[in-house]
Design a protein around this motif. Structure first.
Motif, PDB file in Angstrom:
ATOM      1  N   ILE A  58       0.735  -1.363   0.168  1.00  0.00           N
ATOM      2  CA  ILE A  58       0.002  -0.012   0.022  1.00  0.00           C
ATOM      3  C   ILE A  58       0.893   1.354   0.207  1.00  0.00           C
ATOM      4  CG2 ILE A  58      -1.781   1.261   1.300  1.00  0.00           C
ATOM      5  CD1 ILE A  58      -2.997  -0.793  -0.051  1.00  0.00           C
ATOM      6  N   LEU A  59       1.857   1.257   0.665  1.00  0.00           N
ATOM      7  CA  LEU A  59       2.855   2.472   1.033  1.00  0.00           C
ATOM      8  C   LEU A  59       3.337   2.685  -0.723  1.00  0.00           C
ATOM      9  CD1 LEU A  59       4.264   4.564   2.248  1.00  0.00           C
ATOM     10  CD2 LEU A  59       5.983   3.048   2.953  1.00  0.00           C
ATOM     11  N   THR A  62       0.641   4.277  -2.651  1.00  0.00           N
ATOM     12  CA  THR A  62       0.289   5.458  -2.444  1.00  0.00           C
ATOM     13  C   THR A  62       1.512   6.613  -2.683  1.00  0.00           C
ATOM     14  OG1 THR A  62       1.137   5.403  -0.248  1.00  0.00           O
ATOM     15  CG2 THR A  62      -1.021   4.934  -0.578  1.00  0.00           C
ATOM     16  N   VAL A 104      -7.570  -0.769  -0.212  1.00  0.00           N
ATOM     17  CA  VAL A 104      -7.207   0.403  -0.935  1.00  0.00           C
ATOM     18  C   VAL A 104      -7.871   1.389  -0.383  1.00  0.00           C
ATOM     19  CG1 VAL A 104      -6.753   1.298  -3.383  1.00  0.00           C
ATOM     20  CG2 VAL A 104      -6.225  -1.022  -2.645  1.00  0.00           C
ATOM     21  N   LYS A 106      -9.356   2.773   2.014  1.00  0.00           N
ATOM     22  CA  LYS A 106      -9.361   3.135   3.275  1.00  0.00           C
ATOM     23  C   LYS A 106      -8.246   4.214   3.460  1.00  0.00           C
ATOM     24  CE  LYS A 106      -6.595  -0.155   5.781  1.00  0.00           C
ATOM     25  NZ  LYS A 106      -6.557  -0.862   7.011  1.00  0.00           N
ATOM     26  N   GLU A 107      -7.167   3.969   2.574  1.00  0.00           N
ATOM     27  CA  GLU A 107      -6.103   4.964   2.480  1.00  0.00           C
ATOM     28  C   GLU A 107      -6.496   6.520   2.451  1.00  0.00           C
ATOM     29  OE1 GLU A 107      -2.771   4.090   3.463  1.00  0.00           O
ATOM     30  OE2 GLU A 107      -3.985   2.193   4.140  1.00  0.00           O
ATOM     31  N   ARG A 189     -12.889   2.102   9.039  1.00  0.00           N
ATOM     32  CA  ARG A 189     -11.731   2.780   8.578  1.00  0.00           C
ATOM     33  C   ARG A 189     -11.754   4.398   9.333  1.00  0.00           C
ATOM     34  NH1 ARG A 189     -14.002   2.759   2.728  1.00  0.00           N
ATOM     35  NH2 ARG A 189     -15.506   4.587   2.846  1.00  0.00           N
TER      36      ARG A 189
END
Length: 222
Positions: A58-59, A62, A104, A106-107, A189
Motif C-alpha cells: 500500500i505504501l 500511495t 485500498v 481506506k487509505e 476505517r
C-alpha cells in the motif's frame, strides 16, 4: 423537478447501488458515476505494479499515485473507466479486485487523490454518484441523499449469482464472509467511514427488484 439535481447514494456492498443508480439516471436524464469504479481502478493498478508474495504494498501504491491516470468516457448509456489509456471497465469487476478494494479505499492519500475528480464531475449538476462516502464527504451539499441497505442473506445471494454468471468458482459461505469483511473495513476505517448521513433517506431493498428500488428512490424526488 425544476432543475436537474445532484444525487448521492451510499450504502453497503451488493445492495445494487450502481445498477439502481444507473436506472434512476436513465429515467431522469442524469449522468451516473459509480465512484467505486475509481477505487477499483487504483486497486487494479496496485495489483499489477505493487503485489509481491501475495501482499499489496500500500505504501508503494500511495507513493506512486502520480503514475495513475484515470479517465471516464461516456459510451452509450454508461461511463467506461480507462486506466493509463486502457479500458478496464470489465477487469475491475473481477473477484480479485473485490478482495482488495476495501483495503485500498481506506487509505487517506487515495481518497484525497480521487476527491477532486469526483467533485469536478458533479459541479455542473444533473448527476448521480454512488459510493460509500458521497453524502458525507464528497458531496455533503447534494440535493438528495440516499443510504441503501439490505439483509446479509439477500446481499450474499445477489453477489453469489453475479459471480456465478461471471464464471467465478465460489461458495455462498465465501461470498458472505467477503461481504462481512468489506462491511467491517468500510465501516471502521478512520478516513471517511461508511455511515449514513443524518439527512439521508434510508432505502432497505431486501426483497425488492432493481426497478422497484429505483421507483422508490424516484418517488422521493420533488
Amino acid at each position: 423537478m425544476k432543475k436537474k439535481p445532484v444525487i448521492a447514494i451510499d450504502g453497503y456492498s451488493s445492495t445494487g447501488k450502481s445498477s439502481i443508480s444507473k436506472i434512476v439516471a436513465q429515467r431522469l436524464g442524469l449522468l451516473h458515476l459509480d465512484t467505486g469504479a475509481l477505487y477499483r481502478g487504483i486497486t487494479l493498478y496496485g495489483l499489477q505494479q505493487h503485489l509481491a508474495n501475495g501482499e499489496l504494498d500500500i505504501l508503494a501504491l500511495t507513493e506512486n499515485l502520480a503514475q495513475i491516470h484515470l479517465k471516464l468516457t461516456k459510451i452509450g448509456d454508461g461511463l467506461h473507466l480507462y486506466l493509463n489509456g486502457r479500458d478496464v471497465s470489465r477487469e475491475i469487476r473481477e473477484p480479485r479486485i473485490s478482495a482488495w478494494v476495501s483495503l485500498v479505499a481506506k487509505e487517506p492519500a487515495i481518497r484525497s487523490f480521487l476527491l477532486g475528480l469526483q467533485r469536478e464531475i458533479a459541479e455542473g449538476g444533473g448527476v448521480i454518484l454512488d459510493g460509500r462516502d458521497i453524502g458525507t464527504v464528497v458531496l455533503p451539499d447534494a440535493d438528495y441523499k440516499f443510504f441503501m441497505t439490505a439483509s446479509i442473506p439477500e446481499r450474499t445471494r445477489r453477489r453469489y449469482l453475479e459471480l456465478q454468471a461471471g464464471g467465478a468458482d465460489v461458495t455462498l459461505e465465501e461470498v458472505q464472509q467477503n461481504l462481512l469483511l468489506r462491511d467491517k473495513l468500510d465501516s471502521e476505517r478512520n478516513t471517511a467511514p461508511l455511515i449514513k448521513a443524518p439527512d439521508a433517506i434510508e432505502i432497505d431493498n431486501t426483497g425488492l427488484t432493481r426497478e422497484e428500488t429505483a421507483e422508490l428512490i424516484i418517488s422521493h424526488l420533488v
